[in-house]
Design an enzyme around this catalytic site. Structure first.
Site, PDB file in Angstrom:
ATOM      1  N   PRO A 157      -1.610  -0.297  -1.004  1.00 11.18           N
ATOM      2  CA  PRO A 157      -1.826  -0.799  -2.373  1.00 11.18           C
ATOM      3  C   PRO A 157      -2.038  -2.278  -2.441  1.00 11.18           C
ATOM      4  O   PRO A 157      -2.364  -2.954  -3.202  1.00 11.18           O
ATOM      5  CB  PRO A 157      -0.938   0.031  -3.461  1.00 11.18           C
ATOM      6  CG  PRO A 157       0.030   0.308  -2.651  1.00 11.18           C
ATOM      7  CD  PRO A 157      -0.355   0.585  -1.360  1.00 11.18           C
ATOM      8  N   HIS A 217      -8.866 -11.090 -15.393  1.00  9.92           N
ATOM      9  CA  HIS A 217      -7.870 -11.962 -14.647  1.00  9.92           C
ATOM     10  C   HIS A 217      -8.893 -12.671 -13.855  1.00  9.92           C
ATOM     11  O   HIS A 217      -9.582 -12.477 -13.043  1.00  9.92           O
ATOM     12  CB  HIS A 217      -6.983 -11.026 -13.846  1.00  9.92           C
ATOM     13  CG  HIS A 217      -6.022 -10.626 -14.563  1.00  9.92           C
ATOM     14  ND1 HIS A 217      -4.454 -10.527 -14.104  1.00  9.92           N
ATOM     15  CD2 HIS A 217      -5.538 -10.607 -16.068  1.00  9.92           C
ATOM     16  CE1 HIS A 217      -3.729 -10.303 -15.061  1.00  9.92           C
ATOM     17  NE2 HIS A 217      -4.540 -10.093 -16.258  1.00  9.92           N
ATOM     18  N   LYS A 257      -7.398  -2.118  -3.407  1.00  8.15           N
ATOM     19  CA  LYS A 257      -8.647  -1.686  -2.988  1.00  8.15           C
ATOM     20  C   LYS A 257      -8.939  -0.234  -3.134  1.00  8.15           C
ATOM     21  O   LYS A 257     -10.250   0.067  -3.223  1.00  8.15           O
ATOM     22  CB  LYS A 257      -8.843  -2.232  -1.567  1.00  8.15           C
ATOM     23  CG  LYS A 257      -9.043  -3.743  -1.381  1.00  8.15           C
ATOM     24  CD  LYS A 257     -10.460  -4.262  -1.503  1.00  8.15           C
ATOM     25  CE  LYS A 257     -10.658  -5.485  -1.861  1.00  8.15           C
ATOM     26  NZ  LYS A 257     -10.324  -6.015  -3.383  1.00  8.15           N
ATOM     27  N   TYR A 293     -10.259 -10.308  -2.464  1.00  7.02           N
ATOM     28  CA  TYR A 293      -9.745  -9.882  -3.449  1.00  7.02           C
ATOM     29  C   TYR A 293     -10.732  -9.126  -4.803  1.00  7.02           C
ATOM     30  O   TYR A 293     -10.402  -8.229  -5.301  1.00  7.02           O
ATOM     31  CB  TYR A 293      -8.650 -10.573  -4.003  1.00  7.02           C
ATOM     32  CG  TYR A 293      -7.604 -10.138  -5.084  1.00  7.02           C
ATOM     33  CD1 TYR A 293      -6.444  -9.441  -4.349  1.00  7.02           C
ATOM     34  CD2 TYR A 293      -7.738  -9.972  -6.464  1.00  7.02           C
ATOM     35  CE1 TYR A 293      -5.658  -8.729  -5.242  1.00  7.02           C
ATOM     36  CE2 TYR A 293      -6.934  -9.410  -7.223  1.00  7.02           C
ATOM     37  CZ  TYR A 293      -5.727  -8.753  -6.897  1.00  7.02           C
ATOM     38  OH  TYR A 293      -4.874  -8.200  -7.338  1.00  7.02           O
ATOM     39  N   TYR A 345       2.147 -11.753  -6.379  1.00  7.66           N
ATOM     40  CA  TYR A 345       2.441 -11.202  -5.238  1.00  7.66           C
ATOM     41  C   TYR A 345       3.519 -11.937  -4.556  1.00  7.66           C
ATOM     42  O   TYR A 345       3.374 -13.275  -4.180  1.00  7.66           O
ATOM     43  CB  TYR A 345       1.176 -11.056  -4.418  1.00  7.66           C
ATOM     44  CG  TYR A 345       0.379 -10.105  -4.732  1.00  7.66           C
ATOM     45  CD1 TYR A 345      -0.774 -10.262  -5.788  1.00  7.66           C
ATOM     46  CD2 TYR A 345       0.339  -8.741  -4.349  1.00  7.66           C
ATOM     47  CE1 TYR A 345      -1.391  -9.698  -6.385  1.00  7.66           C
ATOM     48  CE2 TYR A 345      -0.627  -8.043  -4.793  1.00  7.66           C
ATOM     49  CZ  TYR A 345      -1.693  -8.314  -5.694  1.00  7.66           C
ATOM     50  OH  TYR A 345      -2.711  -7.286  -6.073  1.00  7.66           O
TER      51      TYR A 345
HETATM   52  P1  RFL Z   1      -7.220  11.265  -6.481  1.00  9.86           P
HETATM   53  O1  RFL Z   1      -6.801  10.184  -7.371  1.00  9.86           O
HETATM   54  O2  RFL Z   1      -6.019  11.374  -5.552  1.00  9.86           O
HETATM   55  O3  RFL Z   1      -7.702  12.313  -7.103  1.00  9.86           O
HETATM   56  C1  RFL Z   1      -7.866  13.574  -6.196  1.00  9.86           C
HETATM   57  C2  RFL Z   1      -7.978  14.840  -7.090  1.00  9.86           C
HETATM   58  O4  RFL Z   1      -8.190  15.991  -6.401  1.00  9.86           O
HETATM   59  C3  RFL Z   1      -7.326  17.016  -6.782  1.00  9.86           C
HETATM   60  N1  RFL Z   1      -7.040  17.815  -5.818  1.00  9.86           N
HETATM   61  C4  RFL Z   1      -7.627  18.999  -5.463  1.00  9.86           C
HETATM   62  N2  RFL Z   1      -8.476  19.523  -6.466  1.00  9.86           N
HETATM   63  C5  RFL Z   1      -8.779  20.931  -6.132  1.00  9.86           C
HETATM   64  N3  RFL Z   1      -8.261  21.700  -5.026  1.00  9.86           N
HETATM   65  C6  RFL Z   1      -7.844  20.938  -3.980  1.00  9.86           C
HETATM   66  N4  RFL Z   1      -7.420  21.688  -2.967  1.00  9.86           N
HETATM   67  C7  RFL Z   1      -7.118  19.882  -4.251  1.00  9.86           C
HETATM   68  N5  RFL Z   1      -6.539  18.885  -3.726  1.00  9.86           N
HETATM   69  C8  RFL Z   1      -6.452  17.732  -4.528  1.00  9.86           C
HETATM   70  C9  RFL Z   1      -6.019  16.335  -6.967  1.00  9.86           C
HETATM   71  O5  RFL Z   1      -5.271  17.013  -7.826  1.00  9.86           O
HETATM   72  C10 RFL Z   1      -6.784  15.088  -7.724  1.00  9.86           C
HETATM   73  O6  RFL Z   1      -6.697  15.327  -8.996  1.00  9.86           O
HETATM   74  O7  RFL Z   1      -8.525  10.671  -5.364  1.00  9.86           O
HETATM   75  P2  RFL Z   1      -9.797   9.812  -5.842  1.00  9.86           P
HETATM   76  O8  RFL Z   1     -10.196  10.498  -7.148  1.00  9.86           O
HETATM   77  O9  RFL Z   1     -10.471   9.566  -4.767  1.00  9.86           O
HETATM   78  O10 RFL Z   1      -9.182   8.376  -6.651  1.00  9.86           O
HETATM   79  C11 RFL Z   1      -8.541   7.398  -5.690  1.00  9.86           C
HETATM   80  C12 RFL Z   1      -7.393   6.508  -6.451  1.00  9.86           C
HETATM   81  O11 RFL Z   1      -6.626   7.652  -7.023  1.00  9.86           O
HETATM   82  C13 RFL Z   1      -6.559   5.672  -5.365  1.00  9.86           C
HETATM   83  O12 RFL Z   1      -7.485   5.198  -4.422  1.00  9.86           O
HETATM   84  C14 RFL Z   1      -6.041   4.331  -6.368  1.00  9.86           C
HETATM   85  O13 RFL Z   1      -5.007   4.812  -7.145  1.00  9.86           O
HETATM   86  C15 RFL Z   1      -5.394   3.554  -5.086  1.00  9.86           C
HETATM   87  N6  RFL Z   1      -4.601   2.483  -5.696  1.00  9.86           N
HETATM   88  C16 RFL Z   1      -5.254   1.220  -6.205  1.00  9.86           C
HETATM   89  N7  RFL Z   1      -6.506   1.266  -6.023  1.00  9.86           N
HETATM   90  C17 RFL Z   1      -7.268   0.224  -6.775  1.00  9.86           C
HETATM   91  O14 RFL Z   1      -8.344  -0.038  -6.485  1.00  9.86           O
HETATM   92  N8  RFL Z   1      -6.310  -0.954  -7.344  1.00  9.86           N
HETATM   93  C18 RFL Z   1      -5.088  -0.814  -7.570  1.00  9.86           C
HETATM   94  O15 RFL Z   1      -4.776  -1.676  -8.077  1.00  9.86           O
HETATM   95  C19 RFL Z   1      -4.421   0.204  -6.927  1.00  9.86           C
HETATM   96  N9  RFL Z   1      -3.135   0.389  -7.042  1.00  9.86           N
HETATM   97  C20 RFL Z   1      -3.208   2.773  -5.941  1.00  9.86           C
HETATM   98  C21 RFL Z   1      -2.582   1.671  -6.533  1.00  9.86           C
HETATM   99  C22 RFL Z   1      -2.523   3.605  -5.347  1.00  9.86           C
HETATM  100  C23 RFL Z   1      -1.062   3.763  -5.702  1.00  9.86           C
HETATM  101  N10 RFL Z   1      -0.639   4.899  -5.077  1.00  9.86           N
HETATM  102  C24 RFL Z   1       0.429   5.780  -5.887  1.00  9.86           C
HETATM  103  C25 RFL Z   1      -0.912   5.466  -3.845  1.00  9.86           C
HETATM  104  C26 RFL Z   1      -0.978   1.631  -6.862  1.00  9.86           C
HETATM  105  C27 RFL Z   1      -0.473   2.721  -6.180  1.00  9.86           C
HETATM  106  C28 RFL Z   1       1.012   2.625  -6.285  1.00  9.86           C
HETATM  107  C1  PHB Z   2      -1.007  -2.100 -10.165  1.00  9.15           C
HETATM  108  O1  PHB Z   2      -1.085  -2.606 -11.363  1.00  9.15           O
HETATM  109  O2  PHB Z   2      -0.348  -0.881 -10.257  1.00  9.15           O
HETATM  110  C2  PHB Z   2      -1.480  -2.643  -8.823  1.00  9.15           C
HETATM  111  C3  PHB Z   2      -1.913  -3.969  -9.077  1.00  9.15           C
HETATM  112  C4  PHB Z   2      -2.435  -4.569  -7.889  1.00  9.15           C
HETATM  113  C5  PHB Z   2      -1.946  -4.182  -6.693  1.00  9.15           C
HETATM  114  C6  PHB Z   2      -1.278  -2.690  -6.589  1.00  9.15           C
HETATM  115  C7  PHB Z   2      -1.293  -2.046  -7.781  1.00  9.15           C
HETATM  116  O3  PHB Z   2      -2.489  -4.872  -5.483  1.00  9.15           O
END
Ligand code: RFL
Ligand code: PHB
Length: 394
Positions: free
Chosen positions: A293, A72, A297, A385, A201
């Site tokens: 989100p 993108h 980032k 971004y 957005y």
């Molecule tokens: P995770 O993915 O939460 O993984 C942590 C793992 O640890 C396990 N755990 C344990 N294991 C053993 N013992 C325990 N006591 C434990 N407690 C927990 C969990 O089960 C899990 O498997 O953290 P990690 O690996 O640091 O990854 C971070 C990312 O998941 C997170 O930052 C992103 O998903 C955030 N995010 C986005 N980030 C981007 O860079 N670009 C995006 O477009 C973006 N969109 C988003 C997002 C997060 C979202 N939500 C749901 C918060 C969109 C959404 C909606």
């Molecule tokens: C997504 O596709 O889940 C997504 C993309 C951009 C964002 C947040 C979430 O800023």
């Protein structure tokens, strides 16, 4: 059991760290409390910055991402009923982002781990970290009614926001900064073609919305909703209807709706822990910091932590140097705060805050107008971004 690095958590941070260490010949065991299927069922990030793409290549797991990921070059901001494009590629001298779902990336890392016969414990209960302030840290857990202990040199806390690692640090040794936002994001995933080929957005009088995607045939949409809303109360039809009301006319005409594959509500939070190192334990990814989100980032900041941590540990084992591990926390935090700042600011610009008057909406509209029509303003959005350069600001 004995290992060099015990990694807690098999999300993207833990799996990526495990892969990079394995490539350097460093032994690591990953301990995860959920099953692998459960980890894959969480629908989260969709946008990868170059730093994340490069790291996946360095880990040797980039092949499918390059085949299936979508490049993108811009995003669109919709306000006052009109869409405006931010040409990220032109404004940043050629930088882009990639659409590739966190689920796919996690799957690639899991497959690589299995192929290399690396040790991952899924379904571990009662995981606890011990003695990380000494030279001999330990991890204990239970599985299938049996108790296990891992002796290690280092513990990597990659266990997300609700994990055990940060919670095990004495309160006097840690400072936490937190802001909880007064709304959530209701997300819907569907096998329908995206409404547009770039992300939109949306700042609308009815609240924020985001049109994102996972592929040319799979869409991801989000709606700002009150924290009191329950996901069960939102039928697919109600979701599509509300999304239509937040879109511009052209997008409304192009929107293809269909049955949801997943629907969930995520709360929004800004959160930072300082420091990220406690003796021989390090926090990486969501275990140490959370962003709302809006700026996409979270996963990208996690990837930078993992980059710095893997390099620091490799330096420790190959050169017997502690300079990387000593610099880890400060290096990461400099970048994290900039990602936090952008995510907080973009969230404020695009959402409707309860109890704010009509003047706030006017301020947002004026600021958006300024940003779109000022090259400096548009560049500020674009360069944040796509991801600021590593070590930005020295
Ligand atoms: P995770 O993915 O939460 O993984 C942590 C793992 O640890 C396990 N755990 C344990 N294991 C053993 N013992 C325990 N006591 C434990 N407690 C927990 C969990 O089960 C899990 O498997 O953290 P990690 O690996 O640091 O990854 C971070 C990312 O998941 C997170 O930052 C992103 O998903 C955030 N995010 C986005 N980030 C981007 O860079 N670009 C995006 O477009 C973006 N969109 C988003 C997002 C997060 C979202 N939500 C749901 C918060 C969109 C959404 C909606
Ligand atoms: C997504 O596709 O889940 C997504 C993309 C951009 C964002 C947040 C979430 O800023």
């Amino acid at each position: 059991m004995r290992t060099q690095v015990a990694i807690i958590g098999a999300g993207p941070s833990g799996l990526l760290l495990g892969q990079l260490l394995a490539k350097a010949g460093i032994h690591a065991i990953i301990v995860e409390r959920q099953t692998g299927d459960h980890v894959l069922s969480r629908i989260r990030a969709g946008i990868l910055e170059q730093v994340c793409i490069d790291l996946l290549d360095e880990a040797g797991v980039g092949e499918r991402m390059h085949k299936e990921g979508l490049i993108h070059r811009g995003i669109e901001l919709l306000y006052n009923g009109k869409r405006n494009r931010i040409d990220m590629e032109t404004l940043t001298g050629g930088k882009k982002v990639m659409v590739y779902g966190q689920t796919e990336l996690t799957k690639d890392l899991m497959d690589a781990r299995v192929a290399a016969d690396l040790h991952t414990v899924y379904g571990a209960h009662g995981v606890a970290v011990h003695d990380f302030d000494s030279a001999k840290p330990r991890v204990t857990y239970e599985k299938d009614g049996k108790s296990y202990e891992i002796d290690c040199d280092f513990i990597a806390g990659c266990d997300g926001f609700h994990g055990v690692c940060r919670a095990s640090v004495p309160r006097r040794s840690i400072t936490e900064y937190e802001k909880v936002y007064p709304f959530g994001w209701l997300g819907l995933l569907s096998d329908t073609p995206p409404v547009h080929d770039e992300l939109i957005y949306i700042n609308s009088p009815r609240g924020f919305a985001l049109c994102s995607q996972r592929s040319k045939t799979r869409s991801r949409y989000y709606l700002q909703v009150p924290l009191t809303d329950k996901v069960e109360e939102w039928t697919d039809e109600a979701f599509w209807q509300e999304l239509r009301l937040r879109l511009d006319e052209k997008a409304r005409d192009h929107l293809v709706t269909g049955q949801s594959i997943e629907k969930s509500i995520a709360p929004l939070r800004s959160f930072v822990t300082e420091p990220l190192r406690f003796g021989r334990m390090f926090l990486a990814g969501d275990a140490g910091h959370i962003v709302p989100p809006t700026g996409a980032k979270g996963l990208n900041l996690a990837a930078t932590d993992v980059k710095y941590l893997s390099h620091a540990l490799i330096e420790y084992y190959t050169d017997k140097s502690e300079s990387g591990i000593n610099a880890y926390s400060e290096r990461c935090l400099k970048r994290i705060w900039k990602g936090e700042r952008f995510s907080w600011w973009f969230t404020h610009l695009m959402h409707r805050f309860p109890n704010e008057g009509t003047i706030e909406a006017k301020f947002q509209e004026a600021e958006l107008d300024y940003l779109i029509h000022s090259e400096a303003g548009s560049r500020m959005i674009a360069e944040n971004y796509v991801g600021l350069p590593l070590e930005f600001g020295g």
